[in-house]
Design a protein around this motif. Structure first.
Motif, short mmCIF file in Angstrom:
data_model
loop_
_atom_site.label_atom_id
_atom_site.label_comp_id
_atom_site.label_asym_id
_atom_site.label_seq_id
_atom_site.Cartn_x
_atom_site.Cartn_y
_atom_site.Cartn_z
N UNK A 42 0.85 -1.26 0.12
CA UNK A 42 0.21 0.12 -0.06
C UNK A 42 0.94 1.15 0.11
N UNK A 43 0.36 2.42 -0.55
CA UNK A 43 1.16 3.70 -0.53
C UNK A 43 2.47 3.68 -1.37
N UNK A 44 2.53 2.87 -2.34
CA UNK A 44 3.39 2.61 -3.32
C UNK A 44 2.71 2.91 -4.57
N UNK A 81 -1.50 2.07 -8.36
CA UNK A 81 -2.05 2.23 -9.67
C UNK A 81 -2.47 1.10 -10.55
N UNK A 82 -1.40 0.00 -10.29
CA UNK A 82 -1.77 -1.66 -10.79
C UNK A 82 -3.07 -1.84 -10.32
#
Length: 80
Positions: free
Chosen positions: A51-53, A58-59
Motif C-alpha cells: 500500500x502507498x506505493x 495504480x496497478x
C-alpha cells in the motif's frame, strides 16, 4: 506547488490561501466506482501488493476498475 492529492479544486483553494475543508479519503475517484459496484454485490479483490506505493497502487486500482467494467458490461449482464 499545489498538493496533487487535493485535485483541481484543492489546488485552487491552496492558491488563494483558503483552508481545505475536506479529508483526502472523502474525495471521490475510484472510490465512487467501487461504491456503486459494491451496491450491486461486487467485492474488491484482496490486495497482494504494497500500500502507498505509487506504481503498485495504480496497478491495483487498474485491476479493480477493469473487473468492475467487465462485470457491468453487456456480456456479463446477459449471463445474470
Amino acid at each position: 506547488m499545489a498538493n496533487l492529492t487535493w485535485g483541481i479544486l484543492g489546488a485552487a483553494f491552496e492558491r488563494h490561501g483558503l483552508p481545505i475543508s475536506w479529508y483526502y479519503s472523502r474525495m471521490r475517484d475510484m472510490r465512487t466506482l467501487q461504491s456503486l459496484a459494491q451496491a450491486t454485490g461486487y467485492c474488491s479483490p484482496a490486495r497482494q501488493t504494497l500500500k502507498h506505493h505509487a506504481l503498485e497502487d495504480a496497478c491495483y486500482q487498474a485491476q479493480v476498475v477493469a473487473e468492475i467494467w467487465q462485470r457491468h458490461s453487456d456480456a456479463f449482464i446477459e449471463h445474470c
